[in-house]
Design an enzyme around this catalytic site. Sequence first.
Site, PDB file in Angstrom:
ATOM      1  N   ASP A  29       0.854  -1.190   0.000  1.00 45.78           N
ATOM      2  CA  ASP A  29       0.000   0.000   0.000  1.00 45.78           C
ATOM      3  C   ASP A  29       0.894   1.245   0.000  1.00 45.78           C
ATOM      4  O   ASP A  29       1.885   1.317   0.712  1.00 45.78           O
ATOM      5  CB  ASP A  29      -0.923  -0.007   1.230  1.00 45.78           C
ATOM      6  CG  ASP A  29      -2.060   0.978   1.093  1.00 45.78           C
ATOM      7  OD1 ASP A  29      -3.223   0.527   0.986  1.00 45.78           O
ATOM      8  OD2 ASP A  29      -1.808   2.209   1.079  1.00 45.78           O
ATOM      9  N   GLN A  91     -14.233   2.650   1.424  1.00 45.91           N
ATOM     10  CA  GLN A  91     -13.685   2.241   0.128  1.00 45.91           C
ATOM     11  C   GLN A  91     -13.458   3.470  -0.754  1.00 45.91           C
ATOM     12  O   GLN A  91     -14.359   4.283  -0.954  1.00 45.91           O
ATOM     13  CB  GLN A  91     -14.629   1.250  -0.581  1.00 45.91           C
ATOM     14  CG  GLN A  91     -14.003   0.691  -1.857  1.00 45.91           C
ATOM     15  CD  GLN A  91     -14.866  -0.371  -2.545  1.00 45.91           C
ATOM     16  OE1 GLN A  91     -16.002  -0.622  -2.153  1.00 45.91           O
ATOM     17  NE2 GLN A  91     -14.302  -0.979  -3.581  1.00 45.91           N
ATOM     18  N   VAL A  93     -11.096   3.037  -3.654  1.00 46.15           N
ATOM     19  CA  VAL A  93     -10.755   2.506  -4.982  1.00 46.15           C
ATOM     20  C   VAL A  93     -11.754   1.391  -5.293  1.00 46.15           C
ATOM     21  O   VAL A  93     -11.816   0.387  -4.563  1.00 46.15           O
ATOM     22  CB  VAL A  93      -9.313   1.961  -5.026  1.00 46.15           C
ATOM     23  CG1 VAL A  93      -9.003   1.427  -6.424  1.00 46.15           C
ATOM     24  CG2 VAL A  93      -8.304   3.052  -4.635  1.00 46.15           C
ATOM     25  N   HIS A  97     -10.412  -5.189  -3.258  1.00 50.64           N
ATOM     26  CA  HIS A  97      -9.062  -5.413  -2.729  1.00 50.64           C
ATOM     27  C   HIS A  97      -9.132  -5.840  -1.276  1.00 50.64           C
ATOM     28  O   HIS A  97      -9.998  -5.401  -0.526  1.00 50.64           O
ATOM     29  CB  HIS A  97      -8.185  -4.173  -2.884  1.00 50.64           C
ATOM     30  CG  HIS A  97      -8.800  -2.909  -2.378  1.00 50.64           C
ATOM     31  ND1 HIS A  97      -9.751  -2.209  -3.092  1.00 50.64           N
ATOM     32  CD2 HIS A  97      -8.607  -2.220  -1.222  1.00 50.64           C
ATOM     33  CE1 HIS A  97     -10.111  -1.136  -2.407  1.00 50.64           C
ATOM     34  NE2 HIS A  97      -9.444  -1.122  -1.258  1.00 50.64           N
ATOM     35  N   ILE A  98      -8.190  -6.687  -0.923  1.00 49.81           N
ATOM     36  CA  ILE A  98      -8.052  -7.147   0.462  1.00 49.81           C
ATOM     37  C   ILE A  98      -6.835  -6.459   1.055  1.00 49.81           C
ATOM     38  O   ILE A  98      -5.723  -6.586   0.539  1.00 49.81           O
ATOM     39  CB  ILE A  98      -7.859  -8.678   0.520  1.00 49.81           C
ATOM     40  CG1 ILE A  98      -9.044  -9.405  -0.115  1.00 49.81           C
ATOM     41  CG2 ILE A  98      -7.636  -9.134   1.955  1.00 49.81           C
ATOM     42  CD1 ILE A  98      -8.889 -10.925  -0.168  1.00 49.81           C
ATOM     43  N   HIS A  99      -7.057  -5.722   2.148  1.00 50.13           N
ATOM     44  CA  HIS A  99      -5.927  -5.156   2.896  1.00 50.13           C
ATOM     45  C   HIS A  99      -5.379  -6.258   3.803  1.00 50.13           C
ATOM     46  O   HIS A  99      -6.152  -6.939   4.500  1.00 50.13           O
ATOM     47  CB  HIS A  99      -6.396  -4.018   3.807  1.00 50.13           C
ATOM     48  CG  HIS A  99      -6.929  -2.810   3.101  1.00 50.13           C
ATOM     49  ND1 HIS A  99      -6.178  -1.670   2.905  1.00 50.13           N
ATOM     50  CD2 HIS A  99      -8.145  -2.544   2.569  1.00 50.13           C
ATOM     51  CE1 HIS A  99      -6.903  -0.751   2.292  1.00 50.13           C
ATOM     52  NE2 HIS A  99      -8.113  -1.256   2.077  1.00 50.13           N
TER      53      HIS A  99
END
Length: 111
Positions: A29, A91, A93, A97-99
């Site tokens: 990130d 959210q 973006v 996605h998985i952080h």
Amino acid sequence: MATIFDKIISGELPCDEVYTDDKCLAFKDITPQAPTHILLIPRKPIKSLQYLKCEDQELMGHLLLKSSEIAKAAGLESWRTVINTGAESGQTVFHLHIHIIGGRKLSWPPG
Ligand code: AMP
């Protein structure tokens, strides 16, 4: 409209890659919230969990398995996986996605 993550997948934008295969891509990130903060995204352009289809079942299983492998490969024994869904959840973006967040004590509940 192409998101930042679509542009990372196509190679138009650079990323600090951690893992890649034919179904997904993981990279650091750009604004890490912890010593380890990795994003794992499917190559398929799914906007969020809200738009999942039954056909995505295998892909989502793959992503969860990979998130665990990636966290362990980063040296984590304890971590948090986060999937923000929708603007109100945070959210920003709109490409699923998985952080993967770890490397420090994390508080609960989230804000
Ligand atoms: P979310 O707020 O759940 O949509 O998460 C989006 C994440 O993408 C944030 O943590 C951002 O810091 C991260 N981000 C945005 N642009 C980039 C980029 N070019 N490379 C890596 N991470 C990014």
